[in-house]
Write a protein that holds these residues in place. Sequence first.
Motif, mmCIF file in Angstrom:
data_model
loop_
_atom_site.group_PDB
_atom_site.id
_atom_site.type_symbol
_atom_site.label_atom_id
_atom_site.label_comp_id
_atom_site.label_asym_id
_atom_site.label_seq_id
_atom_site.Cartn_x
_atom_site.Cartn_y
_atom_site.Cartn_z
ATOM 1 N N PHE A 23 0.779 -1.491 0.056
ATOM 2 C CA PHE A 23 0.398 0.348 0.252
ATOM 3 C C PHE A 23 0.593 1.291 0.336
ATOM 4 C CE2 PHE A 23 -2.386 3.112 2.391
ATOM 5 C CZ PHE A 23 -3.169 3.722 1.845
ATOM 6 N N LYS A 24 1.653 1.209 0.701
ATOM 7 C CA LYS A 24 2.412 2.324 1.094
ATOM 8 C C LYS A 24 3.549 2.649 -0.025
ATOM 9 C CE LYS A 24 6.391 4.031 3.843
ATOM 10 N NZ LYS A 24 7.705 4.289 4.411
ATOM 11 N N ALA A 25 4.038 1.491 -0.946
ATOM 12 C CA ALA A 25 4.362 1.537 -2.352
ATOM 13 C C ALA A 25 3.605 2.341 -3.124
ATOM 14 C CB ALA A 25 4.653 -0.076 -2.807
ATOM 15 N N ASP A 26 2.482 1.411 -3.979
ATOM 16 C CA ASP A 26 0.781 2.385 -4.431
ATOM 17 C C ASP A 26 1.191 3.852 -4.305
ATOM 18 O OD1 ASP A 26 0.977 0.001 -5.416
ATOM 19 O OD2 ASP A 26 -0.980 -0.697 -4.306
ATOM 20 N N VAL A 27 0.931 3.770 -2.764
ATOM 21 C CA VAL A 27 0.441 5.512 -2.369
ATOM 22 C C VAL A 27 2.240 6.739 -2.915
ATOM 23 C CG1 VAL A 27 0.160 7.081 -0.394
ATOM 24 C CG2 VAL A 27 -0.838 5.277 -0.251
ATOM 25 N N GLU A 28 3.078 6.031 -2.593
ATOM 26 C CA GLU A 28 4.710 6.441 -3.422
ATOM 27 C C GLU A 28 4.097 6.541 -4.091
ATOM 28 O OE1 GLU A 28 7.366 4.637 -1.326
ATOM 29 O OE2 GLU A 28 7.366 5.274 0.165
ATOM 30 N N LYS A 29 4.191 5.391 -5.357
ATOM 31 C CA LYS A 29 4.108 5.802 -6.923
ATOM 32 C C LYS A 29 2.858 6.804 -7.249
ATOM 33 C CE LYS A 29 3.013 2.358 -10.652
ATOM 34 N NZ LYS A 29 2.641 1.639 -11.542
ATOM 35 N N LEU A 30 1.545 6.700 -6.782
ATOM 36 C CA LEU A 30 0.447 7.880 -6.774
ATOM 37 C C LEU A 30 1.247 9.239 -6.579
ATOM 38 C CD1 LEU A 30 -2.425 8.114 -7.877
ATOM 39 C CD2 LEU A 30 -2.869 8.005 -5.720
ATOM 40 N N ALA A 31 2.165 9.656 -5.991
ATOM 41 C CA ALA A 31 2.090 10.657 -5.410
ATOM 42 C C ALA A 31 3.484 11.060 -6.112
ATOM 43 C CB ALA A 31 2.931 10.589 -4.118
ATOM 44 N N ASP A 32 4.449 10.319 -6.749
ATOM 45 C CA ASP A 32 4.945 10.635 -7.841
ATOM 46 C C ASP A 32 4.123 10.334 -8.903
ATOM 47 O OD1 ASP A 32 7.232 10.413 -5.883
ATOM 48 O OD2 ASP A 32 7.769 7.612 -6.430
ATOM 49 N N GLU A 33 3.575 10.738 -9.343
ATOM 50 C CA GLU A 33 2.494 9.854 -10.110
ATOM 51 C C GLU A 33 2.296 11.241 -10.773
ATOM 52 O OE1 GLU A 33 0.082 7.039 -10.997
ATOM 53 O OE2 GLU A 33 1.915 5.784 -11.641
ATOM 54 N N ILE A 34 1.656 11.764 -9.164
ATOM 55 C CA ILE A 34 0.992 13.504 -9.232
ATOM 56 C C ILE A 34 1.986 14.926 -9.095
ATOM 57 C CG2 ILE A 34 -0.099 14.955 -7.153
ATOM 58 C CD1 ILE A 34 -1.969 12.417 -6.303
ATOM 59 N N ASN A 35 3.269 14.072 -8.957
ATOM 60 C CA ASN A 35 4.122 15.162 -8.591
ATOM 61 C C ASN A 35 4.509 15.437 -9.458
ATOM 62 O OD1 ASN A 35 3.595 15.569 -6.155
ATOM 63 N ND2 ASN A 35 5.264 14.551 -5.461
#
Length: 334
Positions: free
Chosen positions: A276-288
Amino acid sequence: MFLGKVFSMSNIQEILDRTQKRIDEIGLMKDKVYIVNAGTTNNGKSSTFNSLLMLEGKCVPGQNAFKVQDVRTTIENQKAEYHNGVYLMDTPGLEAAESDEEIAQKAYQNASLIVFVHAMKKGELHENELKWIQKIESLLTPSYFSKHFCLVLTHREDDLNDEKKELSSIQETITKQLKSYCQLIAIPMFCISNSLFEKGMKNKKEVLKKASQVAELKAFIDEKLPAYRTEQRLRIHIMVEQAKKEALKELQKERNVAMEKRAHCNLRVDKRYAEFKADVEKLADEINAATADYDRKNTFYKNAQNTADALERKHQEDKIGKCFWNPYKWNINK
């Protein structure tokens, strides 16, 4: 993580209930001594115990506590009080069914003395008898069994004279068998006649009762009773402690299983959390990345808009300037 999800409360309750039941059963044995017989059918097991009860005054001829027939009648453990808190227990013969054997084995485990009965007319102990003695010994510790076992050779009144000639030889052979098969040394051995004893009781003939030698067996048992009572109290304490240890062992096993399940659940939770953390970080990177791309494009758009506005203003200015300063349109010399 709730413990109820990890621990099986039904299993724990089952262990506690089973232990309490076992302790209650052990409690019923407190201050009780069991003298248990063993041997093949029609060898005089029941008759021997009836003789002891008659000599103790617990029954009279014709009113036996234990059934006596030429066929197998004892199919379960039967007991009769011999003395205060002392019980004689008649068990199924060696030919008993498997379920009956289990009942008999339970009696052996609780016995203070095991009286193995063998018909003298059959000569030496047979293989099935020796195996049965070994089986009984396996249920107890060898040191305990050797001190709480005796052998009774029975004979009929009519066969007494013939068998007496062979008695010494039979006893010697049986002694060697017990030593060879079961490592039993100096086992108490008695030779009695239940039929002679009963005849003496019916006819009130002390000489017959004495000749039956049942009194010798009784004297041996009575002498051991004080020690058996003391041992029984100690055995009860040991059995209760053993039951507790077994329960604690089972509970510890349940705890270990629960801890393993809990650890497994924690690993699964940690794995899910990491994913979940990896998915959130990936999503955050995508959002950034999307935000940066938007900011870049927005800046480009604003710059383009500013450039367009500037060009538009210049174009307008150029148009106005041409209107006022066109020498061809405004000729002042005319």
